[in-house]
Design an enzyme around this catalytic site. Structure first.
Site, PDB file in Angstrom:
ATOM      1  N   SER A   1      17.774 -38.361  -1.841  1.00  0.00           N
ATOM      2  CA  SER A   1      16.854 -38.785  -2.897  1.00  0.00           C
ATOM      3  C   SER A   1      16.053 -39.985  -2.433  1.00  0.00           C
ATOM      4  O   SER A   1      16.554 -40.845  -1.696  1.00  0.00           O
ATOM      5  CB  SER A   1      17.627 -39.154  -4.164  1.00  0.00           C
ATOM      6  OG  SER A   1      18.184 -40.451  -4.065  1.00  0.00           O
ATOM      7  N   ASP A   2      14.798 -40.046  -2.871  1.00  0.00           N
ATOM      8  CA  ASP A   2      14.095 -41.311  -2.712  1.00  0.00           C
ATOM      9  C   ASP A   2      14.822 -42.333  -3.579  1.00  0.00           C
ATOM     10  O   ASP A   2      15.499 -41.990  -4.552  1.00  0.00           O
ATOM     11  CB  ASP A   2      12.624 -41.184  -3.112  1.00  0.00           C
ATOM     12  CG  ASP A   2      11.759 -42.214  -2.412  1.00  0.00           C
ATOM     13  OD1 ASP A   2      12.301 -43.227  -1.925  1.00  0.00           O
ATOM     14  OD2 ASP A   2      10.539 -42.015  -2.331  1.00  0.00           O
ATOM     15  N   TYR A   3      14.691 -43.589  -3.205  1.00  0.00           N
ATOM     16  CA  TYR A   3      15.473 -44.638  -3.852  1.00  0.00           C
ATOM     17  C   TYR A   3      15.258 -44.631  -5.375  1.00  0.00           C
ATOM     18  O   TYR A   3      14.137 -44.806  -5.865  1.00  0.00           O
ATOM     19  CB  TYR A   3      15.086 -46.000  -3.294  1.00  0.00           C
ATOM     20  CG  TYR A   3      15.640 -46.319  -1.922  1.00  0.00           C
ATOM     21  CD1 TYR A   3      16.201 -45.344  -1.115  1.00  0.00           C
ATOM     22  CD2 TYR A   3      15.608 -47.614  -1.429  1.00  0.00           C
ATOM     23  CE1 TYR A   3      16.706 -45.643   0.140  1.00  0.00           C
ATOM     24  CE2 TYR A   3      16.116 -47.933  -0.183  1.00  0.00           C
ATOM     25  CZ  TYR A   3      16.659 -46.944   0.603  1.00  0.00           C
ATOM     26  OH  TYR A   3      17.162 -47.253   1.846  1.00  0.00           O
TER      27      TYR A   3
ATOM     28  N   ALA B   1      15.359 -42.214  -7.426  1.00  0.00           N
ATOM     29  CA  ALA B   1      14.674 -41.051  -7.989  1.00  0.00           C
ATOM     30  C   ALA B   1      15.551 -40.249  -8.938  1.00  0.00           C
ATOM     31  O   ALA B   1      15.048 -39.650  -9.896  1.00  0.00           O
ATOM     32  CB  ALA B   1      14.171 -40.141  -6.864  1.00  0.00           C
TER      33      ALA B   1
END
Length: 748
Positions: free
Chosen positions: A269-271, A273
């Site tokens: 995951s993007d931070y 997200a």
């Protein structure tokens, strides 16, 4: 490999499985600047999937980072039941983001080299530095195709063309991952997908594209990353597509990525997200629901810390999610750990890290890339190159002597908000001072700030310009992240593309002196230069050129280096022209009542101190079946009096098709170095697969018909034109299609 993974999986408790799907920030494992066993006992007792940024989120030098990583891995191996080491990830967009790491030019500058082989060399160096400090995964490259330069993350991209982005991205991945992942670094293709066209240019805003444009433009670089480079990690984008957040899109993260393309790595995951599904997108009522939506969509690991995924144990016990879904993600994580060689040896030599990170040969490569990234936009009456024996030269502007303004947003100095750089940086002023003769007076004035401040310094700048033979005016952006004093970078979106602050007033005032002015741009996005651009005889685009950038700029200004970079993005005349990418639909090519549609500088543009002549276009065969190869050849000759680089660009156009096709599309390129009088034949092997598009039924097809061929020095500077015909019947293209044009170069 599979036997080991299956054996581990069979022994795991549910808590241990979920731990492999989470991450822990290095900050939460430290106390007093060192590893804390007590904190590790609390956070790592069941193991962990990843450790977040020991180098990028600490103030430790490389040797101490390696010691810290060894301490964490030793705890996992000696103090957890199953002894599973962790993947350590770091940022590495422009080099290992660590205190003292080699800092290369920002991505938009890398793209301006139009030399994928150079980028692969760069990431092989980044790989060495990352492995030296104990890292295993890099959160790069950014494969977002840029369509709105108001977006602050413009600087992180490889520009507006899907083919160029894909070629640069594949090169980046190959260099970082290497031939053997046991010595390589997992590359992370991000942001999946279409992050580069946010609504209004606002970061994370919804993206409005149709299914054909999504696949043909925005997914293409990711498909190439998976199929060609075998990328081992993908990161989701923050936004939503047609109401579905990318972090919860099974269509993207599973059906397309794994089902269609055969991706066999991990999705991270993007931070933050996953939690944003609850807090921003509002499609989840709580953290447990957000975790289930993300995991079921295909996100294997939550970064940068386990927040929502901590609820997965409860979700299984409540029957909200199947343990089989957990097992599937854990198996992927363990397989990647095995490929990285972590089960054999997760430790590194701290003493080696001190010598490998920021080694002299790495700094030399950064300078080489900076030199090749510079784009000469304008050079009236051959004002450049300058003589080194000028009696005086004025160096003016807020970016002339600002070391931190040479660096992109994903550098250690920017992320840690340092007031001074962590590595030696050569500014433009210092670069010029080192080049001129001892008899040349170098006069300096800041003039104004990049943003904010007052106009009080403009008068001093004007007086200095009056005293000099020529003025080098250095303006542009202040990179950063989520800061009001930054004008470019993540979270720094702008509603305007003009020079921020008092810089336009500074430029106009200096121009009024009547002295020759060379404009040097240090910026992260294309700048709309206003109605005064016609009064400036020479313009140099240097982007954010890294630690050796000032030397590179000075080398170009004084002719020690002949500029050969090309624009990876169209430069608009005004913000109102956006979107103004070169490969729009023909019907979009219309003027406004108050402005033309023509940009200030076109995609692919870049001048040289020498001249290149194109001749002898050959297209063989002139008729080809729907499954075939066309050889497109051209001779390029240096007809000037000095060595130089030219980027030969191949464009095509399908003038009559069953679906709307772009005005032109880049399908191949090659950067050449030619001595005076030297000629080389460049031959592009274009597959008909590369001419495919999606029909009414979303089938990828090649249609019979005429294809126009254009070869030139930019998307507008087309030197030679021809055509060939696709004959026979329509063909549906198989998934394993040819994505890139092969290029052959021979001496003439």
């Amino acid at each position: 490999m599979v036997v080991l993974v299956d054996r581990l999986l069979a022994q795991m408790t549910l808590e241990e499985k979920v731990a492999q799907l989470g991450s822990v920030s290095v900050r939460d494992l430290m106390e007093g600047g060192k590893f804390s066993p007590a904190k590790a006992e609390q956070l790592l007792r069941n193991g962990v999937g990843q450790i977040t940024r020991p180098a990028g989120w600490s103030d430790l030098p490389p040797k101490d980072v390696a010691v810290l990583v060894n301490d964490i891995q030793r705890f996992l191996v000696e103090n957890t039941r199953l002894q599973i080491p962790s993947i350590v990830h770091e940022e590495c967009l422009t080099g290992l983001m660590a205190r003292g790491g080699t800092t290369f030019p920002q991505a938009i500058g890398l793209a301006s080299t139009w030399e994928p082989e150079l980028i692969e060399r760069m990431t092989s160096v980044i790989c060495k530095e990352m492995r030296a400090v104990g890292a295993h995964q890099g959160l790069a490259p950014v494969l977002d195709v840029l369509r709105d330069p108001r977006w602050g993350r413009t600087e992180e991209t490889y520009g507006e063309d899907p083919y160029l982005v894909a070629r640069m991205g594949v090169a980046y991945i190959r260099g970082l991952q290497g031939d053997d992942l046991r010595q390589g670094i997992l590359a992370t293709a991000k942001h999946f997908a279409a992050h580069g066209f946010p609504e209004g240019g606002r970061n994370c805003a919804p993206v409005h594209v149709g299914p054909r444009e999504l696949r043909e433009v925005f997914l293409f670089p990711f498909e190439a990353a998976v199929r060609v480079a075998r990328v081992q990690s993908v990161m989701n984008a923050y936004h939503d597509l047609d109401g579905i957040p990318c972090a919860a899109s099974r269509e993207l993260l599973t059906n397309i990525l794994r089902g269609e393309w055969g991706f066999d790595g991990i999705v991270v995951s993007d931070y933050g997200a996953v939690n944003m599904l609850r807090t921003v997108h509002h499609i989840a009522a709580d953290e447990l629901e957000a975790a289930c939506l993300a995991l079921e969509a295909g996100i294997d690991i939550e970064l940068p810390a386990t927040h929502c995924y901590a609820h997965l144990v409860e979700a299984v016990r409540r029957g909200r999610i199947s343990e089989a879904v957990i097992d599937q993600a854990v198996r992927r994580v363990l397989l990647v750990k095995e490929r990285l060689g972590l089960f054999d040896n997760p430790f590194v030599d701290p003493d080696a890290a001190a010598h490998i990170v920021h080694a002299p040969e790495h700094r030399a490569l950064s300078l080489e890339i900076a030199r090749k990234s510079i784009v000469l936009l304008k050079n009236e009456d051959n004002l450049l190159p300058l003589r080194k024996d000028l009696s005086s030269i004025a160096v003016i502007g807020p970016n002339a002597d600002a070391p931190l303004h040479m660096l992109g947003d994903y550098t250690y100095a920017a992320h840690m908000n340092l007031s001074e750089p962590d590595v030696p940086i050569v500014t433009v002023l210092a670069g010029i001072q080192a080049k001129v003769s001892s008899n040349t007076r170098v006069l300096y004035a800041k003039g104004c700030e990049v943003i904010g401040g007052t106009d009080e310094g403009i008068g001093e700048a004007v007086e200095i310009a009056k005293q000099a033979e020529v003025t080098v005016l250095v303006v542009g952006d202040r990179p950063g992240l989520f800061r009001n004093d930054a004008t470019s970078g993540e979270g720094c979106d702008r509603s305007d593309l003009r020079l921020p602050g008092w810089q336009e007033q500074l430029v106009r005032a200096v121009l009024e002196t009547g002295k020759p002015v060379i404009l040097v741009l240090l910026n992260g996005r294309p700048a709309a230069l206003g109605d005064w651009v016609d009064r400036i005889p020479a313009i140099v685009e240097a982007w954010l050129p890294g630690e050796g950038g000032g030397t590179a700029v000075a080398d170009v200004l004084f002719g020690e280096v002949n500029p050969g970079g090309k624009l990876p993005v169209t430069v608009p005349q005004t913000v109102g022209q956006i979107p103004v990418h070169y490969n729009r639909a023909p019907i979009s090519n219309r003027d406004y009542v108050d402005a033309p549609v023509k940009p200030l500088f076109p995609f692919g543009h870049g001048l040289s101190y020498t001249r290149f002549e194109y001749s002898d276009l050959t297209i063989e065969p002139t008729q080809v079946p729907a499954a075939g190869i066309v050889r497109i050849g051209v001779v390029v000759k240096n007809v000037g009096d000095r060595e130089g680089d030219e980027v030969v660009q191949l464009y095509v156009h399908d003038p009559v098709a069953s679906r709307v096709r772009p005005m032109k599309e880049l399908k191949g390129f090659k950067r050449l170095t030619l001595r005076p009088g030297e000629a080389k034949r460049v031959t592009f092997l274009l597959s008909t697969d590369q001419l495919a598009f999606y029909d009414h039924a979303m089938r990828l097809i090649v249609e019979p018909g005429t294809i126009e061929v254009m070869v030139g020095s930019s998307s507008e500077d087309i030197r030679l034109m021809g055509s060939f015909e696709i004959v026979g019947t329509k063909r549906e293209v198989p998934p394993q299609r040819i994505l890139f044009t092969q290029v052959e170069v021979t001496l003439v």
